[in-house]
Design an enzyme around this catalytic site. Sequence first.
Site, PDB file in Angstrom:
ATOM      1  N   SER A  18     -30.195 -50.041  14.452  1.00 10.74           N
ATOM      2  CA  SER A  18     -29.425 -50.513  15.387  1.00 10.74           C
ATOM      3  C   SER A  18     -29.702 -50.560  17.093  1.00 10.74           C
ATOM      4  O   SER A  18     -29.175 -51.055  17.532  1.00 10.74           O
ATOM      5  CB  SER A  18     -28.071 -49.984  15.374  1.00 10.74           C
ATOM      6  OG  SER A  18     -27.876 -48.542  15.394  1.00 10.74           O
ATOM      7  N   VAL A  67     -26.690 -40.941   7.936  1.00  6.51           N
ATOM      8  CA  VAL A  67     -27.454 -39.932   7.192  1.00  6.51           C
ATOM      9  C   VAL A  67     -26.716 -38.605   7.223  1.00  6.51           C
ATOM     10  O   VAL A  67     -27.428 -37.819   6.499  1.00  6.51           O
ATOM     11  CB  VAL A  67     -29.046 -39.881   7.802  1.00  6.51           C
ATOM     12  CG1 VAL A  67     -29.483 -41.246   7.899  1.00  6.51           C
ATOM     13  CG2 VAL A  67     -28.794 -39.227   9.219  1.00  6.51           C
ATOM     14  N   TYR A 158     -34.740 -30.207  18.485  1.00  7.11           N
ATOM     15  CA  TYR A 158     -35.554 -31.539  18.308  1.00  7.11           C
ATOM     16  C   TYR A 158     -36.918 -31.126  17.679  1.00  7.11           C
ATOM     17  O   TYR A 158     -37.526 -31.897  16.544  1.00  7.11           O
ATOM     18  CB  TYR A 158     -35.473 -32.590  19.255  1.00  7.11           C
ATOM     19  CG  TYR A 158     -36.404 -33.809  19.229  1.00  7.11           C
ATOM     20  CD1 TYR A 158     -35.467 -34.838  18.687  1.00  7.11           C
ATOM     21  CD2 TYR A 158     -37.570 -34.012  19.518  1.00  7.11           C
ATOM     22  CE1 TYR A 158     -36.256 -36.085  18.410  1.00  7.11           C
ATOM     23  CE2 TYR A 158     -38.028 -34.971  19.138  1.00  7.11           C
ATOM     24  CZ  TYR A 158     -37.520 -36.318  18.977  1.00  7.11           C
ATOM     25  OH  TYR A 158     -38.153 -37.586  18.728  1.00  7.11           O
TER      26      TYR A 158
HETATM   27  P1  NDP Z   1     -32.423 -44.414  19.716  1.00  9.67           P
HETATM   28  O1  NDP Z   1     -31.263 -43.595  19.931  1.00  9.67           O
HETATM   29  O2  NDP Z   1     -32.662 -45.953  20.466  1.00  9.67           O
HETATM   30  O3  NDP Z   1     -32.302 -44.907  18.030  1.00  9.67           O
HETATM   31  C1  NDP Z   1     -31.858 -43.964  17.013  1.00  9.67           C
HETATM   32  C2  NDP Z   1     -31.085 -44.708  15.967  1.00  9.67           C
HETATM   33  O4  NDP Z   1     -30.748 -43.653  15.030  1.00  9.67           O
HETATM   34  C3  NDP Z   1     -30.066 -45.392  16.321  1.00  9.67           C
HETATM   35  O5  NDP Z   1     -30.034 -46.817  15.622  1.00  9.67           O
HETATM   36  C4  NDP Z   1     -28.919 -44.870  15.860  1.00  9.67           C
HETATM   37  O6  NDP Z   1     -27.889 -45.739  14.951  1.00  9.67           O
HETATM   38  C5  NDP Z   1     -29.539 -44.086  14.483  1.00  9.67           C
HETATM   39  N1  NDP Z   1     -28.821 -42.916  13.965  1.00  9.67           N
HETATM   40  C6  NDP Z   1     -28.517 -41.760  14.860  1.00  9.67           C
HETATM   41  N2  NDP Z   1     -27.835 -40.967  14.125  1.00  9.67           N
HETATM   42  C7  NDP Z   1     -27.497 -41.449  12.810  1.00  9.67           C
HETATM   43  C8  NDP Z   1     -26.914 -40.971  11.680  1.00  9.67           C
HETATM   44  N3  NDP Z   1     -25.986 -39.924  11.595  1.00  9.67           N
HETATM   45  N4  NDP Z   1     -26.819 -42.116  10.746  1.00  9.67           N
HETATM   46  C9  NDP Z   1     -27.733 -43.246  10.507  1.00  9.67           C
HETATM   47  N5  NDP Z   1     -28.158 -43.559  11.641  1.00  9.67           N
HETATM   48  C10 NDP Z   1     -28.205 -42.634  12.956  1.00  9.67           C
HETATM   49  O7  NDP Z   1     -33.990 -43.621  19.524  1.00  9.67           O
HETATM   50  P2  NDP Z   1     -35.256 -44.244  19.505  1.00  9.67           P
HETATM   51  O8  NDP Z   1     -35.331 -45.558  18.986  1.00  9.67           O
HETATM   52  O9  NDP Z   1     -36.100 -43.745  20.575  1.00  9.67           O
HETATM   53  O10 NDP Z   1     -35.778 -43.243  18.243  1.00  9.67           O
HETATM   54  C11 NDP Z   1     -35.963 -43.674  16.970  1.00  9.67           C
HETATM   55  C12 NDP Z   1     -36.725 -42.560  16.351  1.00  9.67           C
HETATM   56  O11 NDP Z   1     -37.996 -42.259  16.853  1.00  9.67           O
HETATM   57  C13 NDP Z   1     -35.986 -41.169  16.179  1.00  9.67           C
HETATM   58  O12 NDP Z   1     -36.456 -40.668  14.932  1.00  9.67           O
HETATM   59  C14 NDP Z   1     -36.743 -40.440  17.451  1.00  9.67           C
HETATM   60  O13 NDP Z   1     -36.819 -39.188  17.295  1.00  9.67           O
HETATM   61  C15 NDP Z   1     -38.285 -41.052  17.188  1.00  9.67           C
HETATM   62  N6  NDP Z   1     -38.957 -41.018  18.365  1.00  9.67           N
HETATM   63  C16 NDP Z   1     -38.793 -41.740  19.521  1.00  9.67           C
HETATM   64  C17 NDP Z   1     -39.791 -41.684  20.702  1.00  9.67           C
HETATM   65  C18 NDP Z   1     -39.439 -42.369  21.948  1.00  9.67           C
HETATM   66  O14 NDP Z   1     -40.140 -42.322  22.810  1.00  9.67           O
HETATM   67  N7  NDP Z   1     -38.432 -43.215  21.844  1.00  9.67           N
HETATM   68  C19 NDP Z   1     -40.808 -40.843  20.442  1.00  9.67           C
HETATM   69  C20 NDP Z   1     -41.141 -40.053  19.309  1.00  9.67           C
HETATM   70  C21 NDP Z   1     -40.357 -40.089  18.189  1.00  9.67           C
HETATM   71  P3  NDP Z   1     -26.303 -45.567  14.868  1.00  9.67           P
HETATM   72  O15 NDP Z   1     -25.903 -44.689  16.305  1.00  9.67           O
HETATM   73  O16 NDP Z   1     -26.083 -47.038  14.994  1.00  9.67           O
HETATM   74  O17 NDP Z   1     -25.834 -44.745  13.733  1.00  9.67           O
END
Ligand code: NDP
Length: 254
Positions: A18, A67, A158
Site C-alpha cells: 500500500s 500479517v 527492528y
Molecule cells: P512503508 O511504511 O512505506 O511500508 C510498509 C508497508 O507495510 C505498508 O504498505 C504497510 O501497509 C505494511 N504493513 C505494516 N504493518 C502491516 C501488517 N500488520 N499487515 C500487513 N501489512 C502491514 O515502509 P517501506 O516501504 O520503507 O518499507 C518496506 C519494507 O522495506 C519494510 O520491511 C522495511 O523494513 C524494508 N526496508 C526499508 C528500507 C528503506 O530505506 N525504506 C531499508 C531497508 C529495508 P498497511 O499500513 O496498509 O498495512
Amino acid sequence: MGFDIDLSGRSALVTGASSGLGRHFAKVLARAGAKVIVAARRVGALEDVCNEISELGGAARAVPLDVNDQASVEKAIEAAASSSRLDILVNNAGVTVTKSVLDVSEEEWDRVVDTNLKGNFLVAQAAARIMKSQGSGGAIINIASILGLRAAGHVSPYMASKAGVVHLTKAMALELARYNIRVNALCPGYIETELNQDFFASEAGQALIRRIPQRRLGSPSDLDGALLLLCSDAGSYITGSALAVDGGHLVSSL
Ligand code: NDP
C-alpha cells in the site's frame, strides 16, 4: 532503467504494497509481465496501486492482509491463489520504532518483532504450502535490511527482527529446496522515500550519507535488478542468500 526479465504467466503476491517499497515492487513485477496481487491493511491505498498498474498496462488485484493475524494471512493467501497460481512472494510488510534500547516498551517490541519476523514467517509458510501443493516451485523474497546484518542506534527491535528474517530465510531455503522453492533475503540499505526525505535533508541525515561509500542514498529503482534476479529464472541457482543493495554501506570503513 529496464531489465530484460520476463515474468509473463507468473503470479506474484507483494505484502505491504500500500506504500513505499512494496508499492514500487508491485509495479516493477507488473511491468515485467507478472500478474500481481497487492496486500496490506489499507485497502483503499491498494486499490490506487491496482489502478496505477492497470494504467501501465499491467494486471493487479488487491487482497486485505494483516500479517499479525494468522486467520487474515490464511485468507489472503487463499484469495491470492484462488484465481491463479502463486509463483512469487515478496514478503515486504514491515514497521519500525526509533527509540533508545532503554526506552522501548514491551508493546513496541511486540509490534515490531511480531510484524517483521512472525508476520514474515506466517506469510512465507502459507505461501510455501500453496507452492508445494502446486508442484512447480516458487520464489520467496524476504525484504530484510542491512540493519539485519550490522548495527545502528535506536532501532533495536527492528535490528533484531531483520536479523531474524535473514536467518529464517536460510532455514526456509534449506527445507524448501526439495520442492524447488527458492528463498532469499533482499537487504536494502538506506532508500529515499517520502517518509524519510526530511531526515536525510537534515545535518544528521547528510552525515549518514557521507558514511555510505557511494556517497548517496538509494532510490527504490536501485533495488529493481536484485528483485527481478531473485524472482526470476535468472536466479534459479540462488537460494538462502542475503543480497545487500546498499551503495557499499556494509563495507564502510571502521
Ligand atoms: P512503508 O511504511 O512505506 O511500508 C510498509 C508497508 O507495510 C505498508 O504498505 C504497510 O501497509 C505494511 N504493513 C505494516 N504493518 C502491516 C501488517 N500488520 N499487515 C500487513 N501489512 C502491514 O515502509 P517501506 O516501504 O520503507 O518499507 C518496506 C519494507 O522495506 C519494510 O520491511 C522495511 O523494513 C524494508 N526496508 C526499508 C528500507 C528503506 O530505506 N525504506 C531499508 C531497508 C529495508 P498497511 O499500513 O496498509 O498495512
